[in-house]
Design an enzyme around this catalytic site. Structure first.
Site, PDB file in Angstrom:
ATOM      1  N   ASP A  35       0.788  -1.247   0.000  1.00  0.00           N
ATOM      2  CA  ASP A  35       0.000   0.000   0.000  1.00  0.00           C
ATOM      3  C   ASP A  35       0.819   1.295   0.000  1.00  0.00           C
ATOM      4  OD1 ASP A  35      -1.493  -2.138   0.841  1.00  0.00           O
ATOM      5  OD2 ASP A  35      -2.216  -1.212   2.662  1.00  0.00           O
ATOM      6  N   GLU A 208     -10.550  -2.408   4.204  1.00  0.00           N
ATOM      7  CA  GLU A 208      -9.227  -1.877   4.554  1.00  0.00           C
ATOM      8  C   GLU A 208      -9.032  -0.497   3.923  1.00  0.00           C
ATOM      9  OE1 GLU A 208      -6.565  -5.891   5.086  1.00  0.00           O
ATOM     10  OE2 GLU A 208      -6.690  -5.133   3.052  1.00  0.00           O
TER      11      GLU A 208
HETATM   12  C1  FRU Z   1      -3.868  -3.674   2.732  1.00  0.00           C
HETATM   13  C2  FRU Z   1      -3.244  -4.084   4.046  1.00  0.00           C
HETATM   14  C3  FRU Z   1      -3.623  -3.096   5.129  1.00  0.00           C
HETATM   15  C4  FRU Z   1      -2.515  -3.253   6.112  1.00  0.00           C
HETATM   16  C5  FRU Z   1      -1.325  -3.487   5.201  1.00  0.00           C
HETATM   17  C6  FRU Z   1      -0.277  -4.391   5.775  1.00  0.00           C
HETATM   18  O1  FRU Z   1      -3.208  -4.135   1.614  1.00  0.00           O
HETATM   19  O2  FRU Z   1      -3.661  -5.396   4.376  1.00  0.00           O
HETATM   20  O3  FRU Z   1      -4.897  -3.318   5.694  1.00  0.00           O
HETATM   21  O4  FRU Z   1      -2.346  -2.125   6.920  1.00  0.00           O
HETATM   22  O5  FRU Z   1      -1.834  -4.041   4.014  1.00  0.00           O
HETATM   23  O6  FRU Z   1       0.835  -4.452   4.949  1.00  0.00           O
END
Ligand code: FRU
Length: 668
Positions: A35, A208
């Site tokens: 992300d 998310e």
């Molecule tokens: C989304 C996610 C988020 C988390 C991060 C961990 O892709 O699962 O929810 O904070 O990646 O790397």
């Protein structure tokens, strides 16, 4: 000594030149990225932090890596900003400029608000780190965590200053509950809960990476947009980005599009109460008989969690795959009395109206029929059967298709009830992107009012196969930054996305332009444009597009590989087919086709597409529908071909082909 320096020189020369290395999309030099995080503009610089594993090319040791750019196109890598801290991984979050020094961290401090993930304690909480030197060095707030509720799936805070109420607002995901929580704070350190939103829209996976911002509607007032990324359960399978448009009053968010009713607590799909005609939870098709063929002989299917099949209820569903796509068969229910106004069900799989689907049969006649959507994601459908009340009927799930391309139908959760299913959860969702590779998308904070843009960036991958894509020594790439807008359409207010205008800074020389003419003229003009770059920004405008003239644009490598953009106005669809786009064997669901709704404007169509060494982003009708997909074609010159599948071909009003230079050239 000599050998070592020779290796060093080679490494530098080869940087950003590797096979599949994106040339105008952001990638880390090496290792795993997911992300985008902490995107904030300050003092002439766009900051981009991102989920990063400093130790390898698979997810792990999550930390925030860092890059800055003055133009959103050329990036400078900076040292790791927030490394994993003992048992605490640094998960996703945001950053703000604390211009009023509400936190006491210093004038104009940059403050990062992130999720601390404690794997041992199975807990996630919200934490702060700050920088008073333009993001170059960071200090963890000693009072961390600042928000802790004892939850395992409480993550991805996005914070912004809300001027009317004079406080910071945080949106944060309750991932497994499919809810977004809103908190308020005067100082970034003390948080009070304001409200919750959800479940709503698409709920087939974890919620998310939310975002919340106000955006003007073209020619009108402004609305609030709530972004909710979802994994899995997205429209194209796996992870994706949905959004809601509505009002935010400083306390709670109300969705107008899609309309959301009062919270309820039924099954995940939000199907209404009624007589359940089939759940397909047992391994055998209890109460149903496989009358023909072998497609249903194996009993109800219970997909693995890693499977692409989504959107069904419970554990099992009817699936005509049998042992192979070619397998055919019919599965027939017992007779029942139609004693309510609606029959609702979930359906996915192949889209062949007469060859596969679900039929309702009364007096030996098919009175209602439905087919799939060429997708592993089941969607809710409802028949109004009010005029059939009192009749005796049966249902049949049928597959009479002998082909392999989407050669099976998926059906689940058939319910007869007075009311159609509530749109409240798993009802219609709005999708920011219809491709396979657009996730964890959020926007930059604190872009000055004089600029006024709201700019979004997504991770261009999908959790279904992110750690299998054939790139090295890096894994993970961002989309191009996109300027957002809202437009009022016949269906309601919708989000639009356009590549940021700064991308034009990479256009090389004059475009190749086709001034307008017949489809055949355009086809031969394109055929004469040989040896095109692997980096293209192409805009095509057509008129007279109708259901009578489906056509395809194919982007070719010269060795038989092609990525196809297809327009089928009859079906109201535009699709991207990457089945033959290049390397795809690394994951069974990669070679696929994704489709988006096509909104024709009096027969007029505008498509702009960006081609990089390993991606294709298609912006349809000024970004009203977007399809983002990774591809892994062979290196070499590209060519473009168009072909019409029949009827009177549309007119091609214009084609502009820009070849792009690499955004990494100046970094090397
Ligand atoms: C989304 C996610 C988020 C988390 C991060 C961990 O892709 O699962 O929810 O904070 O990646 O790397």
């Amino acid at each position: 000594m000599v050998a070592a320096s020779a290796i060093c020189v080679f490494a530098q020369d080869a940087a950003y030149q590797e096979r599949f290395r994106p040339q105008f999309h952001f990638t880390p030099e090496r290792n795993w990225m997911n992300d985008p995080n902490g995107m904030v503009f300050w003092d002439g610089e766009y900051h981009l932090f991102y989920q990063y594993n400093p130790f390898g090319d698979k997810w792990g040791h999550m930390s925030w890596a860092h890059a800055v750019s003055r133009d959103l196109v050329r990036w400078e890598h900076l040292p790791l900003a927030l490394p994993e801290d003992g048992d605490i991984m640094i998960f996703s979050g945001s950053a703000v400029v604390d211009t009023k020094n509400t936190s006491g961290f210093g004038n104009d401090a940059l403050v990062a608000i992130y999720t601390g993930h404690n794997e041992k304690a199975k807990e996630q909480d919200q934490r702060l780190a700050y920088s008073t030197d333009r993001g170059r060095t960071w200090t963890q707030f000693p009072g961390n965590p600042v928000l802790k509720i004892g939850a395992a799936d409480f993550r991805d805070p996005k914070v912004a200053w809300h001027e009317p109420t004079g406080k910071w607002i945080m949106v944060v995901a309750m991932a497994t509950e499919k809810k977004i929580r809103f908190y308020g704070s005067p100082n970034l350190k003390d948080w009070a809960m304001l409200s919750e939103f959800g479940p709503a829209g698409a709920t087939g996976g974890l919620w998310e990476c939310p975002d919340l911002f106000e955006l003007p509607v073209a020619g009108g007032e402004s609305k609030w947009v709530l972004i909710v990324n979802l994994n899995p359960g997205a429209i194209a399978g796996g992870s994706g980005c949905q959004y809601f448009v509505g009002e935010f009053d400083g306390k709670s968010f109300r969705s107008e599009y899609p309309a959301v009713g009062a919270p309820h607590s039924q099954g995940e799909s939000g199907m209404s109460h009624g007589v359940v005609l089939a759940e397909f939870e047992d391994f055998n098709y209890v109460g149903w008989t496989a009358t023909e063929g072998e497609a249903f002989k194996g009993g109800a299917v219970h997909p693995e969690p890693s499977s692409d099949v989504r959107g069904f209820e419970g554990q099992g569903l009817a699936d005509s795959f049998g042992g192979a796509d070619e397998h055919q068969g019919v599965l027939v229910s017992q007779e029942f009395q139609i004693e309510a106004d609606h029959i609702s069900f979930l359906i996915g799989g192949g889209n062949y109206p007469d060859l596969m689907g679900l039929n309702l049969v009364v007096d030996g006649k098919v009175v209602r029929t439905a087919t799939g959507n060429n997708s592993p994601v089941l969607v809710p459908m409802t028949w109004d059967v009010s005029e059939l009340r009192g009749k005796t009927a049966h249902l049949e799930v049928f597959d009479r298709f002998d082909g392999t391309d989407w050669g099976h139908i998926l059906v689940d959760h058939i319910v007869m009830g007075e009311e159609p299913p509530s749109p409240q959860s798993d009802g219609p969702a709005l999708w920011a992107d219809y491709g396979r590779d657009f996730y964890a998308a959020v926007t930059w904070s604190d872009i000055p009012r004089t600029d006024g843009r709201r700019i979004m960036l997504g991770w261009m991958s999908n959790w279904d196969y992110a750690d299998k894509v054939p790139t090295t020594p890096w894994r993970g790439v961002m989309t191009v930054p996109r300027t957002l807008g809202l437009v009022d359409t016949r269906d309601g207010i919708r989000l639009t996305q356009q590549p940021v205008v700064e991308l034009q800074g990479l256009w090389e020389g004059q475009p190749k332009s086709f001034p307008g003419g017949s489809f055949a003229d355009a086809a031969s003009w394109l055929a004469s444009q040989r040896d095109l770059s692997e980096l293209l920004d192409v805009e095509m405008q057509l008129s007279g597009v109708s259901g009578a003239n489906p056509f395809e644009v194919s982007i070719q490598t010269g060795n038989g590989e092609a990525t196809v953009i297809g327009v089928d106005a009859g079906a109201g669809k535009i699709f991207v087919d990457r089945a033959k786009s290049g390397a795809s064997g690394f994951h069974p669901s990669f070679a696929n086709r994704t489709e988006a709704p096509l909104h024709l404007n009096g027969g007029k169509l505008k498509i702009r597409w960006l081609l990089d060494t390993s991606s294709l982003e298609v912006f349809v009708q000024d970004g009203l529908s977007v399809l983002t997909n990774l591809i892994f074609p062979a290196p070499g010159p590209r060519s473009i071909a168009i072909a019409s599948n029949g009827g009177s071909a549309p007119r091609v009003d214009q084609i502009e082909i820009h070849q792009l230079s690499s955004s990494w050239a100046s970094t090397r």
